[in-house]
Design an enzyme around this catalytic site. Structure first.
Site, PDB file in Angstrom:
ATOM      1  CD  GLU A 118      -3.823   0.207  14.134  1.00  0.00           C
ATOM      2  OE1 GLU A 118      -3.647   0.549  12.949  1.00  0.00           O
ATOM      3  OE2 GLU A 118      -3.746   0.984  15.088  1.00  0.00           O
ATOM      4  CE  LYS A 120       4.839  -1.955   8.217  1.00  0.00           C
ATOM      5  NZ  LYS A 120       4.755  -1.729   6.795  1.00  0.00           N
ATOM      6  CG  ASP A 122       2.765  -5.039   1.350  1.00  0.00           C
ATOM      7  OD1 ASP A 122       3.335  -3.935   1.439  1.00  0.00           O
ATOM      8  OD2 ASP A 122       3.270  -6.029   0.792  1.00  0.00           O
ATOM      9  CE1 TYR A 231      -1.704   4.424   9.165  1.00  0.00           C
ATOM     10  CE2 TYR A 231      -2.690   2.587   8.001  1.00  0.00           C
ATOM     11  CZ  TYR A 231      -1.710   3.548   8.099  1.00  0.00           C
ATOM     12  OH  TYR A 231      -0.740   3.641   7.147  1.00  0.00           O
ATOM     13  CB  CYS A 409       8.345 -32.299 -33.521  1.00  0.00           C
ATOM     14  SG  CYS A 409       9.936 -31.454 -33.555  1.00  0.00           S
ATOM     15  CB  CYS A 429       8.290 -28.287 -34.092  1.00  0.00           C
ATOM     16  SG  CYS A 429       7.950 -28.561 -32.356  1.00  0.00           S
TER      17      CYS A 429
END
Ligand code: IVH
Length: 663
Positions: A118, A120, A122, A231, A409, A429
């Site tokens: 199967e 796995k 997460d 499962y 700038c 700026c």
């Protein structure tokens, strides 16, 4: 003869029919991924049932699909003991370890072994108890023996059936176990929403799934689009193998991963593992390996357990993904306060399913500590599987320097001791101007919708807006000329600007973008000084007395108001912006206590946690000092946590904080 109430049986049976139809369609949509009707048709059925139940509450059944988000919010999760322990798996990281496992299995049960393989998933493990076919309890894994009761939250996940017809041989009470996960697309959508709201992004789908399941309000869990794969069936009823169990679970309406396979040799297992290593990014969820289980239960019984893991199963994990690439350039971006951030542009490379082009580094010192330079060959990964980071450099070299002139700038760039950061000190700026305007309008600040970068760039280019005060001079006739605006939307923006003229003082201070002043500090300053006038008049000594304000920050704030910041504030007040005095902190259980939050909070955002502290009479500061009473640290906590440890302050995790405020 008693006359029956007109219409009664029809409504009751209609409700039952609707419940059955909705259950069938939920299964088709959420479990099988094969919807039979459109979303609108589904919504219509749901609405009809909800209307019937609202007008006839006696017809509501506990397992009605409308009751998924009906559970009581609980302040704390009750501890529950699992019927049998939830075990963990032994890990194999390479071929030799998995071959050794196969040898042990064959030595114990002979060569007639088949593995049920199967993916796995997460996510986080949960266990659902069914009693007489009804979901009666759902719990997290906890320490494997005792978990937390999260029934109300798990009920909101649409792929978990609330009622089932038990498979053959099952007793009255049985448990179904599996994984809850956050689909990547839903996770990214959530993060886009967080960004839009000006809030911090969640770090990865797994932790966020865990946080979502442990929400105090099931409504929040319901909004998260979580998914499941189951499962384990305990006890297993008539099933004689893991393969049978997966079939039985699917038969009862649970979502079972379709990539399961029965494999006869360890070679096939190795191929399966390699195949999914390549294809893992085509999945809608994350996997961190594959799991193999000796399929037959009689063989599992013979193999037994070692410590807390079965001898008949193994997780064959994937190493965290890394990739090599070349640094093509290092550019600096200029933020709202003029701070320059170096970004390494790398040759595009796929890591963990995502193409990485840019890697942000924090400052000149970090670039040199790692030895990064233009042309370097680097190994990268995604930290917490999300944020790209340089792990190492093939031939590290020191000597990269920040530019002495601002890349936007051309203004002077300086490093002001004791800060590590370099800053462009030109208050005019362009990059700073744009970032300041964006910050001013952002959600946590004045929250003016419709002032994104695209609009701001245009009003700056046209010369209409130089600083936040100019925003309030914009006329509808001007806005309507901008790309993306029509008559009505232009009027709306001008109205929203007018509506934003009476902000709470704390938000206004935050909106100004004073260096080092985050939301929490802005609130503290507002609470302490009460008006913009008294804050402007404050000396550095006055400022240092404020909780969470150290000498550096006091200097920055003072310098800000004495310099161009003071002029800016004057202009903003002149156009009619009137910050509202902060409410004084009331009495409450946290009176006199100062909190600092660091790292990610999983059940609530940081601003919400800070508001909660204030509501309860406490203070929320932005930085740690000896005056801090509590530091609440979540995952990713860094220097603030270290400082708290050095100062031996009381450190709480999120759960302890919730217990404290709940109490
Ligand atoms: S079987 C006794 N199958 O991995 C065996 N676990 O490290 C119990 N997991 O806590 C677990 N996908 O949360 C199994 N297909 C899968 C799985 C799986 C993910 C997780 C599960 C477990 C952890 C063990």
């Amino acid at each position: 003869m008693t006359k029956r109430k007109k219409g009664t049986p029809d409504v009751a049976s209609r409700a039952e029919t609707l419940r059955e139809q909705i259950r069938r369609h939920e299964h088709a949509y959420y479990v099988l991924d094969m919807p039979e009707i459109t979303d609108a048709e589904f919504d219509a059925l749901f609405l009809e049932l909800r209307r019937i139940e609202e007008s006839r509450p006696e017809l509501v059944t506990a397992d009605s699909p409308t009751q998924r988000v009906g559970g009581e919010a609980s302040e704390q999760f009750a501890k529950v003991r699992h019927r049998s322990p939830m075990l963990s798996l032994q890990n194999a990281f390479d071929e030799s370890e998995i071959r050794a496992f196969d040898k042990r299995v064959r030595a114990a049960v002979g060569d007639e072994v088949v593995y049920c393989a199967e993916l796995k998933i997460d996510g986080l493990a949960i266990s659902c108890t069914y009693t007489k076919g009804r979901l009666t309890r759902a719990a997290t894994r906890g320490d494997g023996t005792v978990g937390e009761d999260v029934t109300a939250n798990i009920k909101t996940i649409r792929s978990i059936p609330l009622t089932v017809t038990p498979a053959k041989g099952l007793p009255e009470v049985f448990e179904v176990r599996g994984e809850v996960y956050f689909p990547i697309a839903a996770f990214e959508k959530l993060n886009r929403e967080m960004e839009k709201a000006g809030k911090a992004r969640y770090v990865n789908p797994r932790n966020t799934a865990a946080g979502s399941v442990r929400q105090i309000d099931p409504g929040v869990t319901a909004s998260r689009d979580l998914q499941t794969f189951m499962y384990t069936l305990d006890p297993a009823g008539a099933a004689r193998s893991q393969w049978d169990v997966l079939g039985a679970l699917a038969g009862m309406g649970f979502r079972v991963n379709k990539h399961r396979r029965r494999l006869k040799s360890i070679e096939e297992v190795i191929e399966y593992h390699a195949e999914w290593q390549k294809k893992r990014h085509t999945l809608e969820h994350e996997i961190d390996g594959v799991v193999i289980k000796a399929d037959r239960f009689d063989q599992q019984l013979e193999l037994g357990f070692v410590a807390r893991s079965p001898r008949w199963a193994m997780a064959f994990k994937y190493a965290p993904e890394e990739a090599e690439t070349d640094v093509e350039a290092i550019e600096c971006y200029v933020g709202r306060t003029g701070v320059l951030t170096p970004v390494a542009h790398v040759k595009p490379v796929v890591v963990g399913g995502v193409t990485v082009r840019n890697i942000t580094m924090h400052n000149e010192a970090q670039v040199n500590e790692k030895g990064v330079y233009v042309g370097a060959r680097v190994v990268i990964h995604r930290a917490g599987d999300v944020i790209p980071e340089i792990v190492s450099v093939k031939e590290p070299k020191e000597g990269w320097r920040m530019p002495s002139k601002c890349p936007v700038c051309g203004g002077e760039v300086v490093r002001e001791e004791p800060y590590i950061a370099h800053r462009c000190i030109n208050p005019f700026c362009g990059a700073q101007r744009l970032e300041l305007l964006r910050h001013f309008a952002s959600r946590g600040a004045l929250n003016i919708e419709g002032l994104g970068y695209a609009t701001l760039n245009q009003v700056i280019e046209k010369g209409w807006v130089k600083d936040p005060s100019d925003l309030y001079r914009l006329k509808k006739e001007q806005v309507v000329q901008l790309e993306g605006f029509a008559d009505k939307s232009a009027q709306n923006l001008v109205s929203r600007l007018a509506d934003s003229k009476h902000p709470p003082l704390g938000r206004f201070l935050y909106a100004l973008g004073i260096p080092q002043v985050g939301e929490a500090t802005a609130e503290m300053l507002a609470a302490e000084f009460g008006s913009i006038e008294s804050l402007r008049a404050a000396t550095e000594e006055d400022l240092v007395r404020v909780e969470g304000v150290g000498p550096n920050m006091a200097h920055e704030v003072h310098a800000y108001f004495q310099g161009h910041g003071g002029e800016l504030v004057g202009r903003v007040l002149d156009v009619g912006v009137v910050p509202q005095a902060a409410e004084s902190v009331g009495d409450g259980p946290l009176k006199g206590k100062t909190f600092v939050f660091t790292g990610t909070l999983e059940t609530m955002g940081r601003p919400d946690a800070e508001t909660l502290v204030r509501k309860l009479g406490g203070k929320a500061a932005g930085s740690v000092s000896s005056k801090t009473d509590y530091v609440v640290a979540g995952p990713g906590a860094g220097s603030k946590l270290e400082k708290a440890q050095r100062l031996k302050l009381k450190i709480l995790d999120e759960q302890e904080f919730l217990t404290l405020v709940g109490g």
